[in-house]
Write an enzyme that holds these catalytic residues in place. Structure first.
Site, mmCIF file in Angstrom:
data_model
loop_
_atom_site.group_PDB
_atom_site.id
_atom_site.type_symbol
_atom_site.label_atom_id
_atom_site.label_comp_id
_atom_site.label_asym_id
_atom_site.label_seq_id
_atom_site.Cartn_x
_atom_site.Cartn_y
_atom_site.Cartn_z
ATOM 1 N N ALA A 213 6.223 0.650 -7.161
ATOM 2 C CA ALA A 213 6.492 1.500 -5.903
ATOM 3 C C ALA A 213 7.583 2.504 -5.906
ATOM 4 O O ALA A 213 8.273 2.931 -5.090
ATOM 5 C CB ALA A 213 6.917 0.482 -4.682
ATOM 6 N N GLY B 248 0.735 -1.018 -0.057
ATOM 7 C CA GLY B 248 0.025 -0.177 -0.093
ATOM 8 C C GLY B 248 0.863 1.185 0.071
ATOM 9 O O GLY B 248 2.036 1.335 0.535
ATOM 10 N N ASP C 214 6.706 5.442 -4.071
ATOM 11 C CA ASP C 214 6.538 5.139 -2.860
ATOM 12 C C ASP C 214 8.117 5.141 -1.855
ATOM 13 O O ASP C 214 8.282 5.443 -0.914
ATOM 14 C CB ASP C 214 5.792 3.833 -2.361
ATOM 15 C CG ASP C 214 4.516 3.794 -2.982
ATOM 16 O OD1 ASP C 214 4.020 4.969 -3.471
ATOM 17 O OD2 ASP C 214 4.265 2.651 -3.486
#
Length: 318
Positions: free
Chosen positions: A259, A30, A262
Site C-alpha cells: 500500500a 483495495g 495507496d
C-alpha cells in the site's frame, strides 16, 4: 460549516495472508479503499464514502463493518443479489515486494454500474468535493461499464466535484497496451489531479523521463500532476509548470510495499483538501508511504499511524 466530502470508487476485497506462525489471516483492502482510509486518518474532518458493489455473503457484512471502524461510510455500498466480494492472497518476498493471486472475476464490484442503475440512486447523492478513482477501478469493469463510469465522473465534475486519478497500471487487467491506453486517456480527460508513477508511463507509453510524462499530460486539462519517480523522488507540476521536487528518502526497512502508493495518494489528497501546499502535501505523503512499507498488510495499525502522524506534526511545527 459542513465537512469536506471525499468519495473513492473501486473495489474492496478480502485480503488473505500467512502469518509468521504459518497461519492464515484475513483483512480487507483495495487500492482506492486503502487511499480513502489513509485520507481519513490524516484529515479526520473529512466525510469519506466508498462507492462499490458488495454481496449478501458474510464477508460483505464483515467488510462494511470494517469500513465503518475506519470512519468510512457504507452508504454507497450497493448490494448485489447474486455476486459476492472478491478475494486475493498476498505473499511477500524477502525485499518486501508483493505477489498476488486473485479470485475477483464477476465480483460484486465488477457489477457496480448495473447496481447504480438498478438502485436509481445517483440523483440522491450529496455533493462530493473530491472524487477519486484508479486504473484498477476501470480495469475490473466491462468496456461498456468503463464508459458508464467515465460518464458518471463527468457528471459529478460538471456539478463541481474535483476529480483525482491514479493510473495504477496492472497489465493482467487489460487485453493489451492499446486497450489500457485508451482508458488511461479517457481518465486523464476528466481528471483535475493525476498521480502517475514513472513505471506506469514507461510500461504503457514508453516514456523514459519525467519530462516526457509532463509533455504528454499537457494535452489534458490536468491542474495538478504529481509524478512518483521511485528513487528519483517525486516531481510536482501545477498546470504544467514545474513546482517542486521532493527527494526520495528510503525507509529504515521494507517489509511490505502493498500500500505504498495507496497511502501516498490518500495522504496527499487529504492534505490538499486541507489546503496544504503541494510540496508539504508530497512530503507528508512520502513520509506516510515510508512508514507503511515497514509494516505488514495494506492498512497499518491505527495506533502506529496516529503516533507517526503526531510525530510528523510536531516536527513540522518545530
Amino acid at each position: 460549516m459542513r465537512n469536506p466530502t471525499f468519495i473513492a470508487i473501486g473495489e474492496c476485497m478480502v485480503e488473505l495472508s500467512v502469518t509468521a506462525q504459518n497461519k492464515l489471516q484475513h483483512s480487507y483492502a483495495g487500492d482506492t479503499y486503502n487511499s480513502l482510509v489513509y485520507a481519513k486518518r490524516w484529515h479526520n474532518e473529512l466525510d469519506c464514502y466508498f462507492l462499490s458493489g458488495i454481496g449478501q455473503d458474510s464477508f460483505s457484512t464483515l467488510m462494511t463493518a470494517h469500513w465503518q471502524q475506519h470512519g468510512i461510510s457504507d452508504e454507497f455500498a450497493l448490494t448485489s443479489d447474486d455476486h459476492n466480494v472478491g478475494i486475493y492472497a498476498i505473499k511477500n518476498d524477502d525485499s518486501g515486494e508483493r505477489h498476488f493471486d486473485y479470485w475477483r472475476k464477476e465480483s460484486a464490484a465488477t457489477q457496480l454500474m448495473s447496481l447504480i442503475e438498478q438502485s436509481d440512486c445517483e440523483s440522491h447523492w450529496p455533493h462530493f468535493d473530491l472524487v477519486y478513482f484508479s486504473g484498477i477501478s476501470l480495469g475490473i469493469l466491462s468496456d461498456e461499464d468503463k464508459d458508464k463510469l467515465i460518464n458518471l465522473i463527468t457528471r459529478l465534475k460538471a456539478k463541481g466535484s474535483k476529480v483525482a486519478f491514479d493510473p495504477n497500471y496492472r497489465p493482467k487487467m487489460w487485453a493489451n497496451k492499446a486497450h489500457a491506453i485508451r482508458w488511461l486517456e479517457a481518465a486523464y480527460t476528466v481528471s483535475d489531479i493525476v498521480l502517475p508513477g514513472t513505471e506506469d508511463h514507461h510500461d504503457l507509453l514508453g516514456h523514459a523521463s519525467v519530462s516526457e510524462i509532463v509533455n504528454y499530460c499537457k494535452q489534458y486539462d490536468v491542474q495538478e500532476l504529481v509524478v512518483k519517480a521511485g528513487k528519483e523522488g517525486v516531481f510536482a507540476f501545477d498546470c504544467g509548470q514545474a513546482l517542486c521536487h521532493v527527494p526520495f528518502t528510503p525507509a529504515d526497512r521494507q517489509l511490505d510495499t502493498t500500500a505504498a502508493g495507496d497511502s501516498f495518494a490518500g495522504v496527499y489528497l487529504a492534505c490538499r483538501m486541507a489546503d496544504k501546499p503541494m510540496k508539504l502535501s508530497i512530503e507528508h505523503a512520502s513520509a506516510a508511504a515510508g512508514l507503511v512499507v515497514q509494516h505488514q498488510g495494506a492498512i497499518v495499525e491505527h495506533t502506529i499511524f496516529d503516533a507517526f502522524r503526531q510525530r510528523l506534526a510536531n516536527h513540522t511545527v518545530a
